[in-house]
Design an enzyme around this catalytic site. Sequence first.
Site, PDB file in Angstrom:
ATOM      1  N   ASP A 287       2.998 -23.982   0.304  1.00  0.00           N
ATOM      2  CA  ASP A 287       2.567 -25.260  -0.263  1.00  0.00           C
ATOM      3  C   ASP A 287       3.229 -25.552  -1.608  1.00  0.00           C
ATOM      4  OD1 ASP A 287       0.854 -25.070   1.856  1.00  0.00           O
ATOM      5  OD2 ASP A 287      -0.981 -25.407   0.685  1.00  0.00           O
ATOM      6  N   ASP A 288       3.162 -26.812  -1.994  1.00  0.00           N
ATOM      7  CA  ASP A 288       3.440 -27.302  -3.363  1.00  0.00           C
ATOM      8  C   ASP A 288       4.923 -27.491  -3.693  1.00  0.00           C
ATOM      9  OD1 ASP A 288       0.728 -27.044  -3.512  1.00  0.00           O
ATOM     10  OD2 ASP A 288       0.690 -25.739  -5.266  1.00  0.00           O
ATOM     11  N   HIS A 431       2.539 -20.115  -1.792  1.00  0.00           N
ATOM     12  CA  HIS A 431       3.117 -21.230  -2.554  1.00  0.00           C
ATOM     13  C   HIS A 431       4.546 -20.878  -2.946  1.00  0.00           C
ATOM     14  CE1 HIS A 431      -1.253 -21.630  -2.946  1.00  0.00           C
ATOM     15  NE2 HIS A 431      -1.037 -22.933  -3.032  1.00  0.00           N
TER      16      HIS A 431
HETATM   17 NI    NI Z   1      -1.414 -27.052  -3.202  1.00  0.00          NI
END
Ligand code: NI
Length: 486
Positions: A287-288, A431
């Site tokens: 993610d991110d 992440h």
């Molecule tokens: Ni996030």
Amino acid sequence: MHKMRFFGGIALIAAFVAGCGMTTASPEGDHKVPAEPTKIDFVTPSAVNGLVTRTLGEGDGGGRYVHITYPEIKGADPLNDKVRQEAERQLRAFRESTVKHGPAPRPELNVDWQLPVASDAAIAVRLRTGEFYGANWGNANRTIWYDGRTKQAFPSTGLLDGEAALGGLAEKVSRRLEARGSGGVGANPELFDSMAFNRDGDLVVEFDDCQVGACSLGRVAEAVPAAEVEPLLSAAGRRAREAARAAAPPTPETTPKVTPTHSPEATSNQAGTVDCAKTKCVALTFDDGPGPHTAMLLDTLRDAGARATFFTVGVNAAARPDLLRRMSGEGHLVGSHSWAHRDLSKLSSSKIADSLIRTQDTLTATLGERPTLVRPPYGAISKDVVAVSKELGISLVNWDVDTRDWRDRKAGVVAERAVKGAHPGAIILMHDIHRTTVEAVPGVLKRLRGKGYTFVTVPELYGSAGMQAGRLYPSGASGARKQPLT
Ligand code: NI
């Protein structure tokens, strides 16, 4: 009733996005009145060479949510330093002001960015801050400038020729505000911390929520005509204005053809070829990003012949289409993690739709294919999030193994949690914005492969049953057989 209103919202947003194009932006909706003189054109970030995005974040551990993204531009270190310091300052201030808050609803700090100008002559970074303390979002902007000739970074007031010029500008702005029924403003540099030029060279002065007039007004801005502002500008301010005027009108992102470059290993592992009912499958999710370490992660995955799912943040994705194309070309699945990572459950239907549609459009323009998976920021959903997702043809995906890699920046700890938590059909949360996470991945791949796992994208976990729009997949394959949350 509710549904009708929602359709209206979608149509309005679609029209707004189409009319303004990718570069004008109001992802979480702070331009209540687009167009006219106070509108600032923004540079397409992917056109800026050597731009990487950085992220500061905090998950659910501290009883508050924090997500700050900001750009770093090669060759402009004094600017990068100032922007980073400002991001860190906002994070510190938010932590101090939220110490006493209880757990629900969680206070939230969200910062994203745009570039009013980016050329050899001048660069401006506009940081857009949203803060939530339990009722409404408060929005603020701050624009930091960089002069290519002196190599110096300065606040927006540096566009002006000293204190007297600030006084002169405050007077001009006050006259305009008063003509509209608002109060005037003093020559306080903090009130003039976000200024940029429109395409005519007028100076646009924008104020934070509640700084001028009622909080409900949203963004209040005034444009001071070029001729009036000319005598007030510093030398750097005049160069900045020329740079803003010289910038070519923004062109929409073209869609280059995606040439798949699957490695032989990856090809043997393509979507549809793995039957997760018979094979031990696990889905790694990142993610991110994309962020500064994503290319390294892609190398690792390619070398191991492993595929993953990337839930990208729109503002980062728009800045690095090259990395998105690599993900897709190398057999990974690209999904959305919203535009700027605000907790969607704290937003209205129209703002949820705005954040999701904008990201969908960006990913579609880059990849030539519309994503169907969204991971809601912080895993937070609401009835409205589910309803909007259904309308947009989106499935919501959470996880069942949390490596908590944002908190523990140790590759060994992250790898251990991923390996320990893995089970057939698991969705593992990581992440790719953290170097330590990217460093943990080779070990995770090796150890899980040793246990007989195959690395697949999220939809492959569900096989021929597929994934439905408007449904939350709270965990891996076994959890998906439970009733959907509606
Ligand atoms: Ni996030």
